[in-house]
Design a protein around this motif. Structure first.
Motif, mmCIF file in Angstrom:
data_model
loop_
_atom_site.group_PDB
_atom_site.id
_atom_site.type_symbol
_atom_site.label_atom_id
_atom_site.label_comp_id
_atom_site.label_asym_id
_atom_site.label_seq_id
_atom_site.Cartn_x
_atom_site.Cartn_y
_atom_site.Cartn_z
ATOM 1 N N ALA A 1 12.994 -60.913 64.564
ATOM 2 C CA ALA A 1 12.653 -61.549 63.197
ATOM 3 C C ALA A 1 11.702 -60.602 62.433
ATOM 4 N N LEU A 2 10.764 -59.814 62.991
ATOM 5 C CA LEU A 2 10.091 -58.826 62.527
ATOM 6 C C LEU A 2 10.912 -57.462 61.997
ATOM 7 N N ILE A 3 11.865 -57.197 62.548
ATOM 8 C CA ILE A 3 12.939 -55.975 62.272
ATOM 9 C C ILE A 3 13.883 -56.785 60.836
ATOM 10 N N ARG A 4 14.033 -57.833 61.004
ATOM 11 C CA ARG A 4 14.728 -58.487 59.822
ATOM 12 C C ARG A 4 13.928 -58.345 58.441
ATOM 13 N N ASP A 5 12.807 -59.056 58.937
ATOM 14 C CA ASP A 5 11.705 -59.030 57.572
ATOM 15 C C ASP A 5 11.503 -57.583 57.217
ATOM 16 N N ALA A 6 11.551 -56.558 57.715
ATOM 17 C CA ALA A 6 11.102 -55.339 57.346
ATOM 18 C C ALA A 6 12.467 -54.707 56.775
ATOM 19 N N ARG A 7 13.384 -54.933 57.253
ATOM 20 C CA ARG A 7 14.958 -54.448 56.483
ATOM 21 C C ARG A 7 14.992 -55.382 55.232
ATOM 22 N N ALA A 8 14.663 -56.352 55.298
ATOM 23 C CA ALA A 8 15.005 -57.212 53.942
ATOM 24 C C ALA A 8 13.941 -56.587 52.821
ATOM 25 N N GLY A 9 12.878 -56.469 53.108
ATOM 26 C CA GLY A 9 11.855 -55.540 52.268
ATOM 27 C C GLY A 9 12.325 -54.422 51.686
ATOM 28 N N LEU A 10 12.846 -53.670 52.678
ATOM 29 C CA LEU A 10 13.420 -52.497 52.116
ATOM 30 C C LEU A 10 14.487 -52.479 51.315
ATOM 31 N N LEU A 11 15.554 -53.166 51.755
ATOM 32 C CA LEU A 11 16.760 -53.437 50.944
ATOM 33 C C LEU A 11 16.300 -54.140 49.735
ATOM 34 N N GLU A 12 15.533 -55.034 49.537
ATOM 35 C CA GLU A 12 15.250 -55.517 48.365
ATOM 36 C C GLU A 12 14.809 -54.407 47.421
ATOM 37 N N ALA A 13 13.742 -53.716 47.929
ATOM 38 C CA ALA A 13 12.965 -52.616 46.966
ATOM 39 C C ALA A 13 14.098 -51.641 46.518
ATOM 40 N N VAL A 14 15.142 -51.332 47.189
ATOM 41 C CA VAL A 14 16.324 -50.243 47.039
ATOM 42 C C VAL A 14 17.060 -50.838 45.800
ATOM 43 N N GLN A 15 17.401 -52.380 46.178
ATOM 44 C CA GLN A 15 18.568 -52.768 45.137
ATOM 45 C C GLN A 15 17.732 -52.806 43.826
ATOM 46 N N GLN A 16 16.481 -53.154 43.636
ATOM 47 C CA GLN A 16 15.936 -53.460 42.415
ATOM 48 C C GLN A 16 15.668 -52.087 41.906
ATOM 49 N N ILE A 17 15.230 -51.073 42.567
ATOM 50 C CA ILE A 17 15.307 -49.701 41.791
ATOM 51 C C ILE A 17 16.446 -49.068 41.303
ATOM 52 N N CYS A 18 17.675 -49.713 42.097
ATOM 53 C CA CYS A 18 19.099 -49.063 41.825
ATOM 54 C C CYS A 18 19.708 -49.772 40.403
ATOM 55 N N THR A 19 19.098 -50.859 40.096
ATOM 56 C CA THR A 19 19.534 -51.663 38.812
ATOM 57 C C THR A 19 18.514 -51.270 37.681
ATOM 58 N N GLN A 20 17.573 -50.380 37.919
ATOM 59 C CA GLN A 20 16.518 -50.252 37.009
ATOM 60 C C GLN A 20 17.158 -49.233 35.683
ATOM 61 N N GLY A 21 18.031 -48.404 36.126
ATOM 62 C CA GLY A 21 18.524 -47.241 35.379
ATOM 63 C C GLY A 21 17.376 -46.215 35.097
ATOM 64 N N GLY A 22 17.733 -45.305 34.292
ATOM 65 C CA GLY A 22 16.722 -44.144 34.015
ATOM 66 C C GLY A 22 17.332 -42.759 34.439
ATOM 67 N N LEU A 23 16.507 -41.650 34.302
ATOM 68 C CA LEU A 23 17.093 -40.400 35.009
ATOM 69 C C LEU A 23 17.433 -40.486 36.153
ATOM 70 N N LEU A 24 18.250 -39.836 36.859
ATOM 71 C CA LEU A 24 18.769 -39.665 38.159
ATOM 72 C C LEU A 24 17.579 -39.276 39.064
ATOM 73 N N SER A 25 16.672 -38.042 38.556
ATOM 74 C CA SER A 25 15.602 -37.502 39.342
ATOM 75 C C SER A 25 14.588 -38.618 39.627
ATOM 76 N N THR A 26 14.156 -39.430 38.344
ATOM 77 C CA THR A 26 13.171 -40.505 38.484
ATOM 78 C C THR A 26 13.784 -41.768 39.341
ATOM 79 N N GLN A 27 15.058 -41.968 39.724
ATOM 80 C CA GLN A 27 15.458 -43.059 40.478
ATOM 81 C C GLN A 27 15.302 -42.585 41.906
ATOM 82 N N LEU A 28 15.548 -41.550 42.001
ATOM 83 C CA LEU A 28 15.578 -40.883 43.205
ATOM 84 C C LEU A 28 14.159 -40.674 43.961
ATOM 85 N N ARG A 29 13.297 -40.209 43.072
ATOM 86 C CA ARG A 29 11.949 -40.184 43.530
ATOM 87 C C ARG A 29 11.431 -41.652 43.802
#
Length: 207
Positions: A78-106
């Motif tokens: 459960a702890l592993i799944r919670d940590a993974r879900a938090g990371l994936l949510e953050a990554v997917q949100q960042i990836c949908t925001q648009g902007g410069l490639l360098s900014t998104q990657l940073r």
């Protein structure tokens, strides 16, 4: 003889919760139990984690804990799944925001570094636990979701061979960040800058 072999086969640990909390009160109880387990992991490591101690630290009866988690392995999962879900949510949100490639990657690198270093002791123990638990299918699903998210960003910026490039960037970042975590590093800004230099160097040669 067949019965002896069957009895000698180790039973797979139960990793799923016995039931899901449906009310806010039960959800709060599960949250308290998982936080207690996380704190014990940080203080005592995997060998020091047991359900009795978690129940005591959480202030619940062992029966209440077992209503949700059948054992130590289910708590770890459960702890592993919670940590993974938090990371994936953050990554997917960042990836949908648009902007410069360098900014998104940073920003993606910052999220990955935060995932590893915001509770470094906990993450180190969870990484070891991942190796012991039968979570291969879930790990593959997470990797595919991260790859698809980053590949989408690269394709939006017309990066050639986006899938291969995404895999390489994930491997570079994960290798450096995991290594820093295992080494006990705590300076997130410095690690972020090192990973960015590696990623930007790769991209400058690839495009």
């Amino acid at each position: 003889m067949a019965a002896d072999k069957a009895s000698a086969t180790p039973e797979k640990p139960r990793l799923q919760a016995r039931k899901q909390p449906l009310q806010s009160r039960s959800a709060a109880t599960v949250g308290v139990i998982l936080e207690a387990a996380a704190r014990i992991l940080e203080e005592r490591g995997l060998t020091g984690l047991n359900t009795n101690l978690v129940a005591q630290r959480a202030g619940v009866s062992i029966g209440s804990l077992y209503q949700y988690f059948p054992g130590k392995e289910a708590l770890l999962a459960a702890l592993i799944r919670d940590a993974r879900a938090g990371l994936l949510e953050a990554v997917q949100q960042i990836c949908t925001q648009g902007g410069l490639l360098s900014t998104q990657l940073r920003v993606l690198i910052r999220a990955a570094v935060h995932h590893q270093l915001h509770r470094p002791q906990l993450m180190r123990h969870l990484e070891y636990a991942e190796l012991m638990l039968p979570l291969d299918q879930e790990s593959a699903a997470l990797n595919d979701a991260l790859l698809n998210a980053l590949q989408g960003v690269l394709m939006a910026h017309a990066v050639q061979e986006a899938e291969v490039t995404a895999r390489d960037l994930i491997a570079i970042s994960r290798g450096m960040i995991d290594s820093a975590g295992l080494a006990g590093e705590s300076d997130a800004a410095t690690l972020e800058n090192r990973v960015w230099r590696a990623v930007s160097g790769y991209l400058s040669c690839a495009v």
